[in-house]
Design a protein around this motif. Structure first.
Motif, PDB file in Angstrom:
ATOM      1  N   SER A  16      11.080 -11.773  -7.555  1.00 20.60           N
ATOM      2  CA  SER A  16      11.976 -11.436  -6.438  1.00 20.60           C
ATOM      3  C   SER A  16      11.515 -12.048  -5.118  1.00 20.60           C
ATOM      4  CB  SER A  16      12.106  -9.915  -6.295  1.00 20.60           C
ATOM      5  OG  SER A  16      10.843  -9.319  -6.088  1.00 20.60           O
ATOM      6  N   ARG A  17      10.267 -12.526  -5.087  1.00 21.98           N
ATOM      7  CA  ARG A  17       9.740 -13.102  -3.827  1.00 21.98           C
ATOM      8  C   ARG A  17       8.758 -14.225  -4.148  1.00 21.98           C
ATOM      9  NH1 ARG A  17       6.279  -9.777  -1.552  1.00 21.98           N
ATOM     10  NH2 ARG A  17       6.595  -7.862  -2.736  1.00 21.98           N
ATOM     11  N   MET A  19       6.268 -17.283  -4.871  1.00 25.50           N
ATOM     12  CA  MET A  19       6.279 -18.369  -5.864  1.00 25.50           C
ATOM     13  C   MET A  19       7.080 -17.992  -7.097  1.00 25.50           C
ATOM     14  SD  MET A  19       2.425 -19.831  -5.582  1.00 25.50           S
ATOM     15  CE  MET A  19       1.556 -18.574  -4.656  1.00 25.50           C
ATOM     16  N   ARG A  39       9.538  -4.394  -8.253  1.00 24.51           N
ATOM     17  CA  ARG A  39       9.721  -2.957  -8.019  1.00 24.51           C
ATOM     18  C   ARG A  39      10.873  -2.661  -7.066  1.00 24.51           C
ATOM     19  NH1 ARG A  39       3.635  -2.434  -6.233  1.00 24.51           N
ATOM     20  NH2 ARG A  39       4.469  -4.290  -5.215  1.00 24.51           N
ATOM     21  N   SER A  40      11.083  -3.506  -6.074  1.00 28.75           N
ATOM     22  CA  SER A  40      12.105  -3.219  -5.056  1.00 28.75           C
ATOM     23  C   SER A  40      13.486  -3.660  -5.532  1.00 28.75           C
ATOM     24  CB  SER A  40      11.743  -3.941  -3.754  1.00 28.75           C
ATOM     25  OG  SER A  40      12.892  -4.121  -2.969  1.00 28.75           O
ATOM     26  N   ALA A  64      11.113  -2.651 -12.337  1.00 27.63           N
ATOM     27  CA  ALA A  64      10.031  -2.061 -13.137  1.00 27.63           C
ATOM     28  C   ALA A  64       8.710  -2.284 -12.419  1.00 27.63           C
ATOM     29  CB  ALA A  64       9.976  -2.702 -14.524  1.00 27.63           C
ATOM     30  N   ASP A  65       7.831  -1.290 -12.538  1.00 29.76           N
ATOM     31  CA  ASP A  65       6.462  -1.429 -12.038  1.00 29.76           C
ATOM     32  C   ASP A  65       5.596  -1.777 -13.242  1.00 29.76           C
ATOM     33  OD1 ASP A  65       3.902  -1.201 -11.115  1.00 29.76           O
ATOM     34  OD2 ASP A  65       4.238   0.691 -10.050  1.00 29.76           O
ATOM     35  N   ILE A  66       5.025  -2.979 -13.262  1.00 32.91           N
ATOM     36  CA  ILE A  66       4.304  -3.400 -14.478  1.00 32.91           C
ATOM     37  C   ILE A  66       2.956  -2.706 -14.623  1.00 32.91           C
ATOM     38  CG2 ILE A  66       5.537  -5.584 -14.662  1.00 32.91           C
ATOM     39  CD1 ILE A  66       2.881  -6.942 -13.707  1.00 32.91           C
ATOM     40  N   THR A  93       3.870 -13.774 -12.669  1.00 31.61           N
ATOM     41  CA  THR A  93       3.349 -14.218 -11.367  1.00 31.61           C
ATOM     42  C   THR A  93       2.649 -13.110 -10.574  1.00 31.61           C
ATOM     43  OG1 THR A  93       5.279 -13.705  -9.975  1.00 31.61           O
ATOM     44  CG2 THR A  93       5.346 -15.774 -11.203  1.00 31.61           C
ATOM     45  N   TYR A 158     -10.723 -10.190  -6.824  1.00 33.00           N
ATOM     46  CA  TYR A 158      -9.491 -10.965  -7.028  1.00 33.00           C
ATOM     47  C   TYR A 158      -9.750 -12.087  -8.030  1.00 33.00           C
ATOM     48  CZ  TYR A 158      -5.692 -14.213  -5.898  1.00 33.00           C
ATOM     49  OH  TYR A 158      -4.617 -15.063  -5.979  1.00 33.00           O
ATOM     50  N   LYS A 162      -8.325 -12.912 -11.828  1.00 30.07           N
ATOM     51  CA  LYS A 162      -7.634 -14.177 -12.116  1.00 30.07           C
ATOM     52  C   LYS A 162      -8.333 -14.947 -13.237  1.00 30.07           C
ATOM     53  CE  LYS A 162      -4.075 -14.270  -9.428  1.00 30.07           C
ATOM     54  NZ  LYS A 162      -2.754 -14.188 -10.068  1.00 30.07           N
ATOM     55  N   GLY A 189      -3.187 -23.333  -5.024  1.00 30.82           N
ATOM     56  CA  GLY A 189      -4.142 -23.313  -3.913  1.00 30.82           C
ATOM     57  C   GLY A 189      -3.629 -22.341  -2.873  1.00 30.82           C
ATOM     58  N   ILE A 191      -0.961 -21.130  -0.606  1.00 29.10           N
ATOM     59  CA  ILE A 191       0.491 -21.332  -0.564  1.00 29.10           C
ATOM     60  C   ILE A 191       1.105 -20.320   0.404  1.00 29.10           C
ATOM     61  CG2 ILE A 191       2.601 -21.432  -1.938  1.00 29.10           C
ATOM     62  CD1 ILE A 191       0.486 -23.497  -2.836  1.00 29.10           C
ATOM     63  N   SER A 193       3.235 -18.166   0.885  1.00 28.31           N
ATOM     64  CA  SER A 193       4.166 -17.128   0.424  1.00 28.31           C
ATOM     65  C   SER A 193       4.107 -15.987   1.433  1.00 28.31           C
ATOM     66  CB  SER A 193       3.768 -16.643  -0.969  1.00 28.31           C
ATOM     67  OG  SER A 193       2.491 -16.053  -0.917  1.00 28.31           O
ATOM     68  N   SER A 195       3.085 -13.026   1.236  1.00 30.44           N
ATOM     69  CA  SER A 195       1.845 -12.250   1.298  1.00 30.44           C
ATOM     70  C   SER A 195       0.782 -12.994   2.121  1.00 30.44           C
ATOM     71  CB  SER A 195       1.327 -11.905  -0.094  1.00 30.44           C
ATOM     72  OG  SER A 195       1.317 -13.039  -0.911  1.00 30.44           O
TER      73      SER A 195
HETATM   74  N1  LIG Z   1      -0.256 -17.234  -1.970  1.00 27.90           N
HETATM   75  C1  LIG Z   1      -1.327 -17.904  -2.316  1.00 27.90           C
HETATM   76  O1  LIG Z   1      -1.879 -18.675  -1.547  1.00 27.90           O
HETATM   77  C2  LIG Z   1      -1.897 -17.778  -3.704  1.00 27.90           C
HETATM   78  C3  LIG Z   1      -3.019 -18.541  -4.054  1.00 27.90           C
HETATM   79  C4  LIG Z   1      -3.518 -18.479  -5.348  1.00 27.90           C
HETATM   80  C5  LIG Z   1      -2.898 -17.658  -6.283  1.00 27.90           C
HETATM   81  N2  LIG Z   1      -1.831 -16.904  -5.920  1.00 27.90           N
HETATM   82  C6  LIG Z   1      -1.197 -16.069  -6.941  1.00 27.90           C
HETATM   83  O2  LIG Z   1       0.133 -16.494  -7.141  1.00 27.90           O
HETATM   84  C7  LIG Z   1       0.953 -15.402  -7.564  1.00 27.90           C
HETATM   85  C8  LIG Z   1       2.196 -15.297  -6.697  1.00 27.90           C
HETATM   86  O3  LIG Z   1       1.783 -15.041  -5.380  1.00 27.90           O
HETATM   87  P1  LIG Z   1       2.864 -14.833  -4.200  1.00 27.90           P
HETATM   88  O4  LIG Z   1       2.038 -14.778  -2.953  1.00 27.90           O
HETATM   89  O5  LIG Z   1       3.955 -15.810  -4.331  1.00 27.90           O
HETATM   90  O6  LIG Z   1       3.406 -13.363  -4.535  1.00 27.90           O
HETATM   91  P2  LIG Z   1       4.208 -12.362  -3.578  1.00 27.90           P
HETATM   92  O7  LIG Z   1       4.976 -13.126  -2.547  1.00 27.90           O
HETATM   93  O8  LIG Z   1       3.238 -11.342  -3.131  1.00 27.90           O
HETATM   94  O9  LIG Z   1       5.271 -11.753  -4.612  1.00 27.90           O
HETATM   95  C9  LIG Z   1       4.855 -10.828  -5.547  1.00 27.90           C
HETATM   96  C10 LIG Z   1       6.010 -10.543  -6.520  1.00 27.90           C
HETATM   97  O10 LIG Z   1       5.533  -9.658  -7.525  1.00 27.90           O
HETATM   98  C11 LIG Z   1       6.280  -8.436  -7.487  1.00 27.90           C
HETATM   99  N3  LIG Z   1       5.340  -7.354  -7.831  1.00 27.90           N
HETATM  100  C12 LIG Z   1       4.187  -7.033  -7.197  1.00 27.90           C
HETATM  101  N4  LIG Z   1       3.592  -5.983  -7.816  1.00 27.90           N
HETATM  102  C13 LIG Z   1       4.389  -5.648  -8.856  1.00 27.90           C
HETATM  103  C14 LIG Z   1       4.337  -4.631  -9.856  1.00 27.90           C
HETATM  104  N5  LIG Z   1       3.324  -3.759  -9.928  1.00 27.90           N
HETATM  105  N6  LIG Z   1       5.332  -4.562 -10.761  1.00 27.90           N
HETATM  106  C15 LIG Z   1       6.371  -5.454 -10.722  1.00 27.90           C
HETATM  107  N7  LIG Z   1       6.484  -6.424  -9.803  1.00 27.90           N
HETATM  108  C16 LIG Z   1       5.510  -6.519  -8.876  1.00 27.90           C
HETATM  109  C17 LIG Z   1       6.844  -8.388  -6.073  1.00 27.90           C
HETATM  110  O11 LIG Z   1       7.999  -7.555  -5.974  1.00 27.90           O
HETATM  111  P3  LIG Z   1       7.869  -5.989  -5.537  1.00 27.90           P
HETATM  112  O12 LIG Z   1       6.858  -5.923  -4.434  1.00 27.90           O
HETATM  113  O13 LIG Z   1       9.258  -5.611  -5.137  1.00 27.90           O
HETATM  114  O14 LIG Z   1       7.404  -5.284  -6.754  1.00 27.90           O
HETATM  115  C18 LIG Z   1       7.176  -9.854  -5.862  1.00 27.90           C
HETATM  116  O15 LIG Z   1       8.371 -10.195  -6.542  1.00 27.90           O
HETATM  117  C19 LIG Z   1       0.048 -14.171  -7.513  1.00 27.90           C
HETATM  118  O16 LIG Z   1      -0.467 -13.932  -8.796  1.00 27.90           O
HETATM  119  C20 LIG Z   1      -1.085 -14.598  -6.571  1.00 27.90           C
HETATM  120  O17 LIG Z   1      -2.294 -13.905  -6.844  1.00 27.90           O
HETATM  121  C21 LIG Z   1      -1.331 -16.923  -4.651  1.00 27.90           C
END
Ligand SMILES: NC(=O)c1ccc[n+]([C@@H]2O[C@H](COP(=O)([O-])OP(=O)(O)OC[C@H]3O[C@@H](n4cnc5c(N)ncnc54)[C@H](OP(=O)(O)O)[C@@H]3O)[C@@H](O)[C@H]2O)c1
Length: 265
Positions: A16-17, A19, A39-40, A64-66, A93, A158, A162, A189, A191, A193, A195
Motif C-alpha cells: 500500500s506504500r 517500495m 493494515r490501513s 491484514a496484520d501479518i 516487502t 534490523y 534482514k 540501499g 531509498i 520511501s 518511512s
Molecule cells: N527505505 C529504505 O531505505 C530501505 C533500505 C533497505 C531496506 N528497506 C526495506 O524495504 C522494505 C520496504 O520499505 P519501505 O520503506 O518502502 O516500506 P514502508 O514505506 O514503510 O511501507 C511498509 C508497507 O508495509 C505495510 N505493513 C507494515 N507493517 C505491516 C504489518 N504488520 N502487516 C501488514 N502490512 C504491514 C505498510 O502498510 P500499513 O502500515 O498500512 O500496514 C506499508 O504498505 C522494508 O522491508 C524495508 O526494511 C528499506
C-alpha cells in the motif's frame, strides 16, 4: 520486453506504500491482477484505485496484520477463493523498525525486529505455498537490505532480521527448485520511501531532496553510495517486477542489490 505477467495472479505484502506500492504499480502496468496487503484500509483503497487506473484487470486490497497468523491465513484463503486457488507471484516487502545500538536495544526490541522483519514473511510464504504450487509458474521475491552486507552500528537488530530473510529465502530457493518456484531477494540501499523521509524529518533534514537524504544517511548510518543521492521507490519496482516475472526463468537464490553503488563483496 514483455515480462509475461498479463493476467498473472500476484500479491504484494506491504503493497500500500513505499517500495511495495512501486512494485505493485509495475505489476499492474504489465497487466497483472494485483492484491496488496497492509493494515490501513484507507491506504489500501487509495492503492487499489491507483492500480486499477494503471490497467490491472483486477486489483484487491486485503487488510491484514501479518504479525497475526490468523489474519495471514484468512487473507491468503480469501485470495485463493478469488483467484481459483492459484497464485503466480508473492512479494514480501514488510520490514522492521528497530534502530538503536547493540547496548541500547532491549530483548523486546530484538524480538520485535525478528517478528516484524522476518516472521511475517515466513507466515506469508507458508500460507501462499499451496496456491503457488498449484499455479503453472510461480515466483517469490523477498525484501532484505544492503545493511546485511555493510554493517551499521545503529542497525544490529534490523540487520539481523534482514539477514534471516536472506537466509530463509536461499533455503526456500533450494527447497522449491524441484517445483520450479524461483525465489529471489532484493536488497535496497537508501531509498526515499515514506518511512525514510519521515526519519529524515525527525533529524531536521529535507528527505524530499534525495541528495540531502543521502548526506544524512552517510552521516547517521555510515552508508554512503557511489551515486550522490538516495534512490526512489520507483527505481526498485521494475527490478522486483522482472524477478517476479515469467521472463526471469533462470535466476533463483540470488540477492540483488539496488543501492546506488557500493563496495559490497
Ligand atoms: N527505505 C529504505 O531505505 C530501505 C533500505 C533497505 C531496506 N528497506 C526495506 O524495504 C522494505 C520496504 O520499505 P519501505 O520503506 O518502502 O516500506 P514502508 O514505506 O514503510 O511501507 C511498509 C508497507 O508495509 C505495510 N505493513 C507494515 N507493517 C505491516 C504489518 N504488520 N502487516 C501488514 N502490512 C504491514 C505498510 O502498510 P500499513 O502500515 O498500512 O500496514 C506499508 O504498505 C522494508 O522491508 C524495508 O526494511 C528499506
Amino acid at each position: 520486453m514483455d515480462l509475461g505477467l498479463a493476467d498473472a495472479a500476484t500479491v504484494v505484502v506491504g503493497g500500500s506504500r513505499g517500495m511495495g506500492l512501486a512494485a505493485a504499480r509495475c505489476l499492474a502496468d504489465e497487466g497483472a491482477r494485483v492484491a496488496v496487503v497492509g493494515r490501513s484500509r484507507d491506504a489500501l483503497d487509495v492503492a487499489v484505485a491507483d492500480l486499477k487506473n494503471r490497467g490491472s484487470p483486477e486489483a484487491v486490497g486485503l487488510a491484514a496484520d501479518i504479525a497475526d497468523p490468523g489474519q495471514v491465513d484468512d487473507a491468503f484463503a480469501d485470495l485463493g477463493r478469488r483467484w481459483g486457488g492459484e497464485l503466480n507471484v508473492l512479494v514480501n516487502t514488510v520490514g522492521p523498525g528497530a534502530a538503536g545500538t547493540f547496548e541500547d536495544l532491549t530483548d523486546e526490541q530484538w524480538r520485535q525486529a525478528v517478528e516484524d522483519g522476518a516472521m511475517g514473511m515466513v507466515r506469508c510464504v507458508r500460507a501462499a505455498l499451496p496456491l503457488l504450487r498449484k499455479a503453472q509458474w510461480a515466483r517469490i521475491v523477498n525484501f532484505s537490505a544492503h545493511s546485511t552486507q555493510r554493517q551499521s552500528v545503529m542497525l544490529p537488530a534490523y540487520t539481523a532480521a534482514k539477514s534471516m530473510v536472506t537466509s530463509v529465502s536461499k533455503n526456500l530457493s533450494l527447497l522449491l527448485a524441484k517445483d520450479e518456484i524461483l525465489v529471489n531477494v532484493v536488497s535496497p540501499g537508501s531509498i526515499a520511501s515514506e518511512s525514510l523521509v519521515g526519519w529524515a524529518k525527525s533529524v531536521g533534514v529535507d528527505g524530499g531532496d534525495p541528495y540531502a537524504l543521502m548526506d544524512a544517511i552517510a552521516e547517521h548510518f555510515g552508508h554512503p553510495a557511489h551515486l550522490p543521492r538516495a534512490g526512489l521507490p520507483e527505481e526498485i519496482g521494475p527490478v522486483v517486477a522482472f524477478l517476479a516475472s515469467r521472463r526471469n526463468s533462470y535466476m533463483t537464490g540470488a540477492n540483488i542489490n539496488v543501492d546506488g553503488g557500493s563496495d559490497f563483496t
